[in-house]
Design a protein around this motif. Structure first.
Motif, short mmCIF file in Angstrom:
data_model
loop_
_atom_site.label_atom_id
_atom_site.label_comp_id
_atom_site.label_asym_id
_atom_site.label_seq_id
_atom_site.Cartn_x
_atom_site.Cartn_y
_atom_site.Cartn_z
N THR A 58 21.15 15.44 11.47
CA THR A 58 22.60 15.49 11.34
C THR A 58 23.05 16.61 10.43
O THR A 58 24.23 16.82 10.24
CB THR A 58 23.13 14.15 10.78
OG1 THR A 58 22.51 13.91 9.51
CG2 THR A 58 22.82 13.02 11.72
N LEU A 148 17.79 6.38 -0.02
CA LEU A 148 17.57 7.75 0.39
C LEU A 148 16.12 8.14 0.12
O LEU A 148 15.63 7.98 -1.00
CB LEU A 148 18.49 8.71 -0.38
CG LEU A 148 18.21 10.21 -0.19
CD1 LEU A 148 18.49 10.63 1.25
CD2 LEU A 148 19.04 11.05 -1.16
N PHE A 211 21.15 7.29 -2.65
CA PHE A 211 22.05 8.41 -2.38
C PHE A 211 22.91 8.65 -3.61
O PHE A 211 23.62 7.75 -4.07
CB PHE A 211 22.93 8.07 -1.18
CG PHE A 211 23.43 9.26 -0.43
CD1 PHE A 211 22.84 9.65 0.76
CD2 PHE A 211 24.53 9.98 -0.89
CE1 PHE A 211 23.32 10.76 1.48
CE2 PHE A 211 25.01 11.08 -0.20
CZ PHE A 211 24.40 11.47 0.99
N ALA A 251 26.81 12.87 6.10
CA ALA A 251 26.10 11.78 5.44
C ALA A 251 26.86 11.30 4.22
O ALA A 251 26.94 10.09 3.95
CB ALA A 251 24.69 12.23 5.07
N CYS A 252 27.40 12.25 3.45
CA CYS A 252 28.17 11.88 2.25
C CYS A 252 29.37 11.02 2.62
O CYS A 252 29.63 9.98 1.99
CB CYS A 252 28.63 13.13 1.52
SG CYS A 252 27.31 14.10 0.77
N ASP A 254 29.80 9.15 5.19
CA ASP A 254 29.33 7.86 5.67
C ASP A 254 28.97 6.94 4.50
O ASP A 254 29.40 5.79 4.43
CB ASP A 254 28.11 8.08 6.57
CG ASP A 254 27.59 6.79 7.19
OD1 ASP A 254 28.40 5.87 7.46
OD2 ASP A 254 26.36 6.69 7.42
N MET A 291 19.19 15.96 7.61
CA MET A 291 19.22 14.51 7.36
C MET A 291 19.28 13.72 8.65
O MET A 291 19.79 14.19 9.67
CB MET A 291 20.41 14.14 6.47
CG MET A 291 20.38 14.79 5.11
SD MET A 291 21.55 14.07 3.96
CE MET A 291 20.69 12.55 3.53
N THR A 292 18.75 12.50 8.57
CA THR A 292 18.87 11.54 9.65
C THR A 292 19.05 10.16 9.05
O THR A 292 18.65 9.92 7.90
CB THR A 292 17.64 11.57 10.57
OG1 THR A 292 17.87 10.73 11.71
CG2 THR A 292 16.39 11.09 9.85
N SER A 294 21.64 6.47 8.49
CA SER A 294 23.00 5.96 8.38
C SER A 294 23.13 5.19 7.08
O SER A 294 22.12 4.84 6.44
CB SER A 294 23.31 5.03 9.55
OG SER A 294 22.51 3.86 9.49
N TYR A 299 19.10 6.73 4.52
CA TYR A 299 18.97 8.10 4.98
C TYR A 299 17.62 8.69 4.62
O TYR A 299 16.96 8.30 3.64
CB TYR A 299 20.07 8.97 4.36
CG TYR A 299 21.36 8.95 5.15
CD1 TYR A 299 21.54 9.79 6.26
CD2 TYR A 299 22.39 8.08 4.82
CE1 TYR A 299 22.71 9.77 7.00
CE2 TYR A 299 23.57 8.05 5.55
CZ TYR A 299 23.72 8.90 6.65
OH TYR A 299 24.88 8.87 7.38
N ALA A 301 15.96 12.70 4.18
CA ALA A 301 16.35 14.10 4.05
C ALA A 301 15.11 14.96 3.86
O ALA A 301 14.08 14.49 3.37
CB ALA A 301 17.30 14.28 2.87
#
Length: 307
Positions: A58, A148, A211, A251-252, A254, A291-292, A294, A299, A301
């Motif tokens: 992503t 994360l 995260f 990502a942020c 989300d 990143m991948t 949710s 996540y 990274a």
């Protein structure tokens, strides 16, 4: 490249918007920027690293390389040997795009905890660890937040971008409230979200964390220092490189929509990658993690780091 430690800004309870101006600013040194995007056509070392890379991403892709084939072929033997002696970690990382230019150097900021500006967590027993969510030693607090996992792949620029097996990384970042352990007035006795890992045979280090939040004046990021060896890292010796990982906006957004990250929502509206005083000169494209995942599932990274 060796980066000498110098005294940095005095401790503060809260991060200051201008605390991370970067080594380029501080030393007036131009560091060449390299593409870390997805590589489209090489063998050898590229295949060795790409084998560890899930297809879904992503993050934003970096510019395509034009000199990667020759660089990759020179690293074929080393990378092939590495993959036969180590189990590739199932984490996300960028493939080699090109060789010959180093990852941008940045400031460690005022909260490194490496002995250059107050506390030194690198000499503490227990700092060598994969999971950095909790404090260690006599401390006991645990950082709460969206899971994360992040992986850095260390590449030796002087040797055709071969994996830097045996090198070490010290990584640290703020919690979901934008506070740093060891420095914030409420966290002086805690040391969570800090840890050291040794690179495996394919040059990778992986940390399990949460995260980080967005605090005033800075785009969401993770700090790291690279050392030649684990012994050098835990002795707080000279660093080979100091830089930061930029986290993609999707990502942020989300993560910051979830409970506990309310402060980050406001701070994100005040800062962009281009206005950030570290990533702003190039929009963070050369340090932007792939990143991948949710917010619901957590996540993953990854980023290549050429030294």
């Amino acid at each position: 490249m060796t980066t000498s430690r110098t005294p940095r800004q005095s401790d503060f309870d809260q991060p200051h918007p201008d605390h991370d101006r970067g080594l380029e600013f501080d030393l007036n040194t131009l560091v060449s920027r390299r593409s870390l995007g997805l590589f489209l056509g090489a063998g050898g070392a590229v295949a060795a690293l790409a084998a560890c890379t899930p297809a879904a991403t992503t993050g934003s892709a970096s510019p395509a390389a034009t000199t990667a084939t020759a660089a990759a072929s020179s690293a074929t033997a080393t990378a092939t040997d590495a993959t036969t002696t180590a189990t590739a970690t199932p984490t996300l990382t960028r493939a080699i795009a090109e060789c010959g230019v180093e990852t941008p150097q940045e400031t460690a900021g005022p909260y490194p905890g490496d002995g250059s500006n107050g506390p030194n967590v690198l000499e503490a027993s227990g700092v060598v660890r994969r999971d950095i969510t909790s404090s260690f030693g006599t401390a006991s607090a645990k950082a709460e937040g969206i899971p994360l996992t992040f992986t850095l792949t260390l590449l030796d620029n002087a040797n055709g971008c071969t994996p830097m097996a045996g090198a070490a990384v010290y990584a640290w970042h703020c919690d979901r409230d934008g506070k740093y352990s060891l420095y914030d007035s409420s966290l002086k006795n805690e040391n969570y979200l800090r840890g050291v890992q040794e690179a495996d045979a394919i040059g990778q280090v992986t940390f399990t964390s949460i995260f980080p939040g967005a605090y005033s004046g800075r785009w969401p990021h993770i700090h790291f220092e690279v050392f030649e060896s684990m012994n050098n890292a835990t002795a707080a010796g000279q660093v080979l490189a100091v830089s930061q990982i930029a986290l993609p906006q999707a990502a942020c957004d989300d993560v910051y929509a979830t409970a506990g990250y309310e402060r980050s929502v406001t701070n994100m509206t005040r800062t962009t990658l281009k206005s950030d005083n570290v990533f702003g000169d190039d929009g963070g494209i050369y340090q932007l993690a792939t990143m991948t995942g949710s917010a619901a599932a957590g996540y993953t990274a990854g980023l290549n780091v050429t030294i």
